[in-house]
Enzyme design. Structure first.
Site, PDB file in Angstrom:
ATOM      1  N   HIS A 223       1.999 -19.680 -22.321  1.00  0.00           N
ATOM      2  CA  HIS A 223       3.057 -19.126 -23.173  1.00  0.00           C
ATOM      3  C   HIS A 223       2.506 -17.880 -23.845  1.00  0.00           C
ATOM      4  O   HIS A 223       1.369 -17.863 -24.308  1.00  0.00           O
ATOM      5  CB  HIS A 223       3.494 -20.130 -24.226  1.00  0.00           C
TER       6      HIS A 223
ATOM      7  N   HIS B  16       3.793 -13.829 -25.879  1.00  0.00           N
ATOM      8  CA  HIS B  16       4.843 -13.012 -26.488  1.00  0.00           C
ATOM      9  C   HIS B  16       4.688 -11.574 -25.992  1.00  0.00           C
ATOM     10  O   HIS B  16       4.775 -10.628 -26.774  1.00  0.00           O
ATOM     11  CB  HIS B  16       4.770 -13.084 -28.014  1.00  0.00           C
TER      12      HIS B  16
ATOM     13  N   ASP C 243       7.166 -10.850  -4.384  1.00  0.00           N
ATOM     14  CA  ASP C 243       5.915 -11.434  -3.913  1.00  0.00           C
ATOM     15  C   ASP C 243       5.554 -12.718  -4.668  1.00  0.00           C
ATOM     16  O   ASP C 243       4.781 -13.538  -4.163  1.00  0.00           O
ATOM     17  CB  ASP C 243       4.769 -10.433  -4.072  1.00  0.00           C
TER      18      ASP C 243
ATOM     19  N   HIS D 287      13.008 -15.960 -27.858  1.00  0.00           N
ATOM     20  CA  HIS D 287      11.636 -16.424 -28.070  1.00  0.00           C
ATOM     21  C   HIS D 287      10.657 -15.653 -27.185  1.00  0.00           C
ATOM     22  O   HIS D 287       9.998 -14.735 -27.664  1.00  0.00           O
ATOM     23  CB  HIS D 287      11.580 -17.935 -27.803  1.00  0.00           C
TER      24      HIS D 287
ATOM     25  N   TYR E 111       0.191 -13.335   4.685  1.00  0.00           N
ATOM     26  CA  TYR E 111      -0.501 -12.382   3.818  1.00  0.00           C
ATOM     27  C   TYR E 111      -1.895 -12.892   3.473  1.00  0.00           C
ATOM     28  O   TYR E 111      -2.063 -14.097   3.206  1.00  0.00           O
ATOM     29  CB  TYR E 111       0.309 -12.170   2.553  1.00  0.00           C
TER      30      TYR E 111
END
Length: 230
Positions: A95, A97, A120, A170, A227
């Protein structure tokens, strides 16, 4: 307990910081040991400059309670736990910001798949959740944040196909099969968010054909991928 996983989670948190995705004490990374049902996560409010593996906190997936650690776990721990419970394929969660991803979250807009860089790693738009109701925020905010993420992803068969999401007002959460993959996807999400933001400024009606999305995603993912080195 889980010393190797603590080292990896600490390293992943520091990588998040060194990549410029977080500043100060913002953001967190966790990883789960599925055999023991234990989650290792960054402690709440601890700065990155002096963080060590010994600072990591171990919590129970079943109860959410601290099993080991000298600090309180991240305040986002209940969100991480909801995701681990809902998606068995997830091994690590991040998580942050980060600025451009947050801009889309604050605008309550998904990050659209506009080019091959996005394709991708994310098989389609990176969605944005609905806003949480006042009751959801006032009762169990972090847990309900996890629940609204799970709700938004209910139509997705495998969470690793879209390894990230925006929570309205958020910011971004990302995940992967490991903490390292979760960090990688957090960095990529911020990059494609910046690309999308600039693209939409130049051409508000920009889009990408589905066949280009399919080509770029499946050449890197799935049984027919080609790839990279085998």
């Amino acid at each position: 307990m889980l010393e190797n996983l603590k080292e990896r989670v600490c390293s992943a948190n520091l990588e998040l910081f060194h990549r410029g995705i977080v500043i100060y004490t913002w953001g967190n990374v966790s990883a789960i040991d599925r055999q023991t049902g234990l989650v290792v996560i960054k402690p709440s409010g601890i700065g990155y400059d002096s963080m060590t593996p010994e600072d990591m906190v171990v919590v129970s997936l079943e109860t959410g309670e601290v099993v080991e650690g000298k600090w309180r776990p991240s305040s986002d721990t209940p969100t991480h736990i909801e995701l681990y419970r809902a998606f068995k394929e997830i091994g690590g969660i991040t998580h942050s910001h980060s600025i451009n991803a947050v801009a889309f979250a604050q605008a309550a807009r998904p990050i659209p798949a506009l080019g091959t860089t996005h394709a991708d790693y994310f098989y389609g738009d990176i969605p944005c959740t609905r806003g949480l109701a006042q009751e959801e925020i006032e009762t169990a905010y972090e847990k309900n944040t996890g629940k609204v993420i799970v709700e938004t992803l209910s139509e997705i068969k495998n969470a690793l196909e879209i390894p990230g999401i925006l929570v309205k007002n958020h910011g971004p959460f990302s995940w992967g099969a490991s903490a390292e993959e979760a960090i990688y996807h957090a960095v990529v999400m911020e990059a494609v968010a910046e690309m999308a933001l600039k693209t939409l400024q130049l051409n508000p009606s920009a889009s990408m054909d589905q066949f280009i999305l399919d080509k770029h995603y499946f050449r890197k993912h799935g049984e027919h991928s080609y790839y990279g080195q085998r």
